[in-house]
Motif scaffolding. Sequence first.
Motif, PDB file in Angstrom:
ATOM      1  N   HIS A  38      -6.503 -15.857  -6.260  1.00  0.00           N
ATOM      2  CA  HIS A  38      -5.955 -16.176  -7.576  1.00  0.00           C
ATOM      3  C   HIS A  38      -4.493 -15.749  -7.581  1.00  0.00           C
ATOM      4  O   HIS A  38      -4.172 -14.645  -7.137  1.00  0.00           O
ATOM      5  N   PRO A  39      -3.592 -16.609  -8.056  1.00  0.00           N
ATOM      6  CA  PRO A  39      -2.155 -16.277  -8.016  1.00  0.00           C
ATOM      7  C   PRO A  39      -1.797 -14.966  -8.708  1.00  0.00           C
ATOM      8  O   PRO A  39      -0.906 -14.250  -8.250  1.00  0.00           O
ATOM      9  N   SER A  40      -2.499 -14.634  -9.782  1.00  0.00           N
ATOM     10  CA  SER A  40      -2.154 -13.390 -10.488  1.00  0.00           C
ATOM     11  C   SER A  40      -2.474 -12.159  -9.655  1.00  0.00           C
ATOM     12  O   SER A  40      -1.778 -11.148  -9.736  1.00  0.00           O
ATOM     13  N   ILE A  41      -3.524 -12.238  -8.846  1.00  0.00           N
ATOM     14  CA  ILE A  41      -3.874 -11.111  -7.978  1.00  0.00           C
ATOM     15  C   ILE A  41      -2.755 -10.896  -6.956  1.00  0.00           C
ATOM     16  O   ILE A  41      -2.267  -9.779  -6.774  1.00  0.00           O
ATOM     17  N   LEU A  42      -2.368 -11.985  -6.314  1.00  0.00           N
ATOM     18  CA  LEU A  42      -1.330 -11.877  -5.286  1.00  0.00           C
ATOM     19  C   LEU A  42       0.004 -11.437  -5.885  1.00  0.00           C
ATOM     20  O   LEU A  42       0.686 -10.584  -5.317  1.00  0.00           O
ATOM     21  N   SER A  43       0.359 -11.948  -7.033  1.00  0.00           N
ATOM     22  CA  SER A  43       1.639 -11.539  -7.635  1.00  0.00           C
ATOM     23  C   SER A  43       1.605 -10.064  -8.028  1.00  0.00           C
ATOM     24  O   SER A  43       2.625  -9.368  -7.930  1.00  0.00           O
ATOM     25  N   ARG A  44       0.439  -9.565  -8.424  1.00  0.00           N
ATOM     26  CA  ARG A  44       0.320  -8.133  -8.740  1.00  0.00           C
ATOM     27  C   ARG A  44       0.500  -7.306  -7.469  1.00  0.00           C
ATOM     28  O   ARG A  44       1.183  -6.279  -7.470  1.00  0.00           O
ATOM     29  N   TRP A  45      -0.073  -7.752  -6.349  1.00  0.00           N
ATOM     30  CA  TRP A  45       0.092  -7.049  -5.068  1.00  0.00           C
ATOM     31  C   TRP A  45       1.556  -7.049  -4.647  1.00  0.00           C
ATOM     32  O   TRP A  45       2.073  -6.028  -4.182  1.00  0.00           O
ATOM     33  N   VAL A  46       2.213  -8.185  -4.798  1.00  0.00           N
ATOM     34  CA  VAL A  46       3.624  -8.304  -4.400  1.00  0.00           C
ATOM     35  C   VAL A  46       4.490  -7.393  -5.268  1.00  0.00           C
ATOM     36  O   VAL A  46       5.363  -6.680  -4.767  1.00  0.00           O
ATOM     37  N   ARG A  47       4.237  -7.397  -6.571  1.00  0.00           N
ATOM     38  CA  ARG A  47       5.008  -6.539  -7.483  1.00  0.00           C
ATOM     39  C   ARG A  47       4.841  -5.075  -7.105  1.00  0.00           C
ATOM     40  O   ARG A  47       5.813  -4.322  -7.027  1.00  0.00           O
ATOM     41  N   GLN A  48       3.592  -4.652  -6.790  1.00  0.00           N
ATOM     42  CA  GLN A  48       3.354  -3.261  -6.421  1.00  0.00           C
ATOM     43  C   GLN A  48       4.021  -2.937  -5.090  1.00  0.00           C
ATOM     44  O   GLN A  48       4.591  -1.855  -4.917  1.00  0.00           O
ATOM     45  N   ALA A  49       3.992  -3.864  -4.151  1.00  0.00           N
ATOM     46  CA  ALA A  49       4.652  -3.637  -2.853  1.00  0.00           C
ATOM     47  C   ALA A  49       6.151  -3.465  -3.038  1.00  0.00           C
ATOM     48  O   ALA A  49       6.774  -2.609  -2.403  1.00  0.00           O
ATOM     49  N   LEU A  57      12.240  -2.897 -10.231  1.00  0.00           N
ATOM     50  CA  LEU A  57      12.985  -2.251 -11.307  1.00  0.00           C
ATOM     51  C   LEU A  57      13.005  -0.743 -11.121  1.00  0.00           C
ATOM     52  O   LEU A  57      12.100  -0.177 -10.512  1.00  0.00           O
ATOM     53  N   PRO A  58      14.002  -0.064 -11.658  1.00  0.00           N
ATOM     54  CA  PRO A  58      14.055   1.396 -11.524  1.00  0.00           C
ATOM     55  C   PRO A  58      12.850   2.073 -12.164  1.00  0.00           C
ATOM     56  O   PRO A  58      12.177   1.505 -13.019  1.00  0.00           O
ATOM     57  N   VAL A  59      12.626   3.298 -11.745  1.00  0.00           N
ATOM     58  CA  VAL A  59      11.481   4.066 -12.215  1.00  0.00           C
ATOM     59  C   VAL A  59      11.512   4.269 -13.729  1.00  0.00           C
ATOM     60  O   VAL A  59      10.474   4.358 -14.372  1.00  0.00           O
ATOM     61  N   ASP A  60      12.711   4.282 -14.333  1.00  0.00           N
ATOM     62  CA  ASP A  60      12.776   4.546 -15.775  1.00  0.00           C
ATOM     63  C   ASP A  60      12.161   3.419 -16.597  1.00  0.00           C
ATOM     64  O   ASP A  60      12.054   3.520 -17.815  1.00  0.00           O
ATOM     65  N   HIS A  61      11.720   2.338 -15.956  1.00  0.00           N
ATOM     66  CA  HIS A  61      11.011   1.282 -16.668  1.00  0.00           C
ATOM     67  C   HIS A  61       9.510   1.559 -16.703  1.00  0.00           C
ATOM     68  O   HIS A  61       8.730   0.699 -17.101  1.00  0.00           O
ATOM     69  N   GLY A  62       9.083   2.721 -16.257  1.00  0.00           N
ATOM     70  CA  GLY A  62       7.680   3.103 -16.331  1.00  0.00           C
ATOM     71  C   GLY A  62       6.842   2.604 -15.176  1.00  0.00           C
ATOM     72  O   GLY A  62       5.629   2.677 -15.226  1.00  0.00           O
ATOM     73  N   LEU A  63       7.454   2.092 -14.131  1.00  0.00           N
ATOM     74  CA  LEU A  63       6.704   1.597 -12.988  1.00  0.00           C
ATOM     75  C   LEU A  63       6.415   2.742 -12.037  1.00  0.00           C
ATOM     76  O   LEU A  63       7.262   3.582 -11.778  1.00  0.00           O
ATOM     77  N   GLU A  68       2.327   7.655  -6.687  1.00  0.00           N
ATOM     78  CA  GLU A  68       2.350   8.170  -8.064  1.00  0.00           C
ATOM     79  C   GLU A  68       1.111   7.709  -8.829  1.00  0.00           C
ATOM     80  O   GLU A  68       0.546   8.467  -9.615  1.00  0.00           O
ATOM     81  N   ARG A  69       0.680   6.473  -8.601  1.00  0.00           N
ATOM     82  CA  ARG A  69      -0.549   5.978  -9.246  1.00  0.00           C
ATOM     83  C   ARG A  69      -1.756   6.804  -8.817  1.00  0.00           C
ATOM     84  O   ARG A  69      -2.607   7.151  -9.637  1.00  0.00           O
ATOM     85  N   GLU A  70      -1.852   7.102  -7.505  1.00  0.00           N
ATOM     86  CA  GLU A  70      -2.965   7.911  -7.002  1.00  0.00           C
ATOM     87  C   GLU A  70      -2.938   9.304  -7.620  1.00  0.00           C
ATOM     88  O   GLU A  70      -3.975   9.840  -8.016  1.00  0.00           O
ATOM     89  N   GLU A  71      -1.742   9.887  -7.698  1.00  0.00           N
ATOM     90  CA  GLU A  71      -1.633  11.222  -8.293  1.00  0.00           C
ATOM     91  C   GLU A  71      -2.007  11.192  -9.765  1.00  0.00           C
ATOM     92  O   GLU A  71      -2.725  12.065 -10.252  1.00  0.00           O
ATOM     93  N   LEU A  72      -1.560  10.180 -10.480  1.00  0.00           N
ATOM     94  CA  LEU A  72      -1.901  10.053 -11.896  1.00  0.00           C
ATOM     95  C   LEU A  72      -3.413   9.930 -12.075  1.00  0.00           C
ATOM     96  O   LEU A  72      -4.001  10.580 -12.939  1.00  0.00           O
ATOM     97  N   SER A  73      -4.039   9.124 -11.236  1.00  0.00           N
ATOM     98  CA  SER A  73      -5.487   8.958 -11.303  1.00  0.00           C
ATOM     99  C   SER A  73      -6.201  10.284 -11.036  1.00  0.00           C
ATOM    100  O   SER A  73      -7.135  10.658 -11.744  1.00  0.00           O
TER     101      SER A  73
END
Length: 107
Positions: A38-49, A57-63, A68-73
């Motif tokens: 599904h295109p949305s799955i792949l675009s999410r993977w690309v955005r995370q990569a 985008l810079p970190v100040d955009h909340g990304l 960091e995601r693993e630590e937050l979890s």
Amino acid sequence: MTTRPRRRYTDEQRAEAVELCIKENLPCSQVAKRLDLHPSILSRWVRQARIDRGEALPVDHGLLNSAEREELSRLRKENRELRREKDFFKLAAAHFAREQLPQKGFG
């Protein structure tokens, strides 16, 4: 409408799909169609990569990058556990406090 069963993808499969999009400069929709994703799955993977590589985008955009995601979890899980322990001890303290109080009435 029938739904496809949820598929699991290995890290290698995800990395290969992302590299097709990024290195080959192909649109996610084209790569997703080729790989039956599904295109949305792949675009999410690309955005995370891109976030992980510092290309987004810079970190100040909340990304958050993957680490960091693993630590937050992990911290959220630890927080839930600590809240449960705190609630348990609060109930235990209330129980023992009731036992220490004198009985009401004239007896």
